[in-house]
Design an enzyme around this catalytic site. Sequence first.
Site, PDB file in Angstrom:
ATOM      1  N   PRO B 106       0.660  -0.870   0.306  1.00 15.73           N
ATOM      2  CA  PRO B 106       0.292   0.013  -0.330  1.00 15.73           C
ATOM      3  C   PRO B 106       1.024   1.133  -0.343  1.00 15.73           C
ATOM      4  O   PRO B 106       1.526   1.386   0.565  1.00 15.73           O
ATOM      5  CB  PRO B 106      -1.020  -0.632   1.486  1.00 15.73           C
ATOM      6  CG  PRO B 106      -1.047  -1.073   1.656  1.00 15.73           C
ATOM      7  CD  PRO B 106       0.675  -2.213   1.522  1.00 15.73           C
ATOM      8  N   GLY B 108       2.332   4.431   1.233  1.00 13.67           N
ATOM      9  CA  GLY B 108       2.834   5.279   1.947  1.00 13.67           C
ATOM     10  C   GLY B 108       3.256   4.218   3.376  1.00 13.67           C
ATOM     11  O   GLY B 108       3.470   4.255   4.605  1.00 13.67           O
ATOM     12  N   CYS B 109       3.506   2.452   3.315  1.00 19.30           N
ATOM     13  CA  CYS B 109       4.315   1.312   4.156  1.00 19.30           C
ATOM     14  C   CYS B 109       5.285   1.359   3.569  1.00 19.30           C
ATOM     15  O   CYS B 109       5.642   1.600   2.781  1.00 19.30           O
ATOM     16  CB  CYS B 109       2.930   0.152   3.621  1.00 19.30           C
ATOM     17  SG  CYS B 109       1.713   0.210   4.377  1.00 19.30           S
ATOM     18  N   VAL B 110       5.941   1.830   5.183  1.00 15.31           N
ATOM     19  CA  VAL B 110       7.016   1.618   4.940  1.00 15.31           C
ATOM     20  C   VAL B 110       7.636   0.164   5.072  1.00 15.31           C
ATOM     21  O   VAL B 110       7.246  -0.381   5.545  1.00 15.31           O
ATOM     22  CB  VAL B 110       8.093   1.839   5.801  1.00 15.31           C
ATOM     23  CG1 VAL B 110       9.448   2.691   5.159  1.00 15.31           C
ATOM     24  CG2 VAL B 110       7.441   3.949   5.466  1.00 15.31           C
TER      25      VAL B 110
END
Lengths: 140, 110, 102
Positions: B106, B108-110
């Site tokens: 997704p 924005g997921c690191v």
Amino acid sequence: MDNDDDQVVKKFMYMNRKAPYGTIYALESLEVVLIAAAFDQDVSLVFADDGVYQLTNSQSTDDIGMKNFSPTYSALGDYDIKKIYIEKESLDERGLTLEDLQALTYEDEDDDWAEKDSIHLVSREELAEVIDQQDVVFSF
Amino acid sequence: MAIEVDGQSYETDEEGYLADLNQWRPELATAMAIADGAPLEEHHWEVINFLREYYEEYQIAPAVRVLTKAIGKKLGKDKGNSKYLYELFPYGPAKQACKYAGLPKPTGCV
Amino acid sequence: MSMLHTVNKSPFERNALESCIRLAKAGSSVLLMEDGVIAAMQGTKYSQSMAEAMANISFYVLGPDLKARGLSEGNVVEGVKVVDYNGFVDLTVAHDSVQSWL
């Protein structure tokens, strides 16, 4: 939007002024908007100048080998982005009307999830007023 | 990296996300879950299928917050909370379920 | 000597097309591509200057770039020919040289 009482809500505006695909700006802006949506701020998007081409209907990128990201704009409502300003003069100069653009909506939590229009068609003068009220304007 | 299913090899990135989402088959999700030590059940599939439909329509994997809200609307309030989703996908509903669904990580997921 | 000019910038953003039209010799061709395809559309504030330039210059527009931006081939300024990538290659072959206006 749920905000703690002690949290400062700022007005963030994303200014989109470039056509999609020819440069990376449109896609970059969209990604930043989706990431930043997690921070529960007062967010608005502007589409002006060639930026209005980002929202045209029936984009089809199969022949240029790029990802068509125009369907993602309709997810903005899910991300609580409910204020999308389109400058009327920019449409006029390009022979476009709202009919040429996709409809964008959000579901109003406070009104039994009624579907409402996110798009506000504004004049140059009205847009200048909205820009003037912002804390931060990001330019793409 | 790659994952082997039924004698066929599927390319993934270094975190195990499928390189080409068009190659996805349910058997891949099953294999990934077994490799993670927690076989899929019906409740997992509800979320995986939901994510695939969401991606099909919007061309993105939704953020956790958006996923939670949408799941609640579609599958009922009892499932539309992060406790339920984290129980199903302890590595993070967005990250883990997206991987099983063959979607990119997704935004924005690191 | 015939020259093919390519323009890949929107006329609203840059003056590449304007310069190209000003400096292209009569009998040459202009291919609009990438964001340059915006100039090919009817009803923009550049449609008139496009129509005037067409008296001396042949205009082409890359169809795949129109489609990507949701712009209809049916709405291009009259006289502008829509080509695909093969048509682009043909144009390149048919001219002595290619000049890109960046």
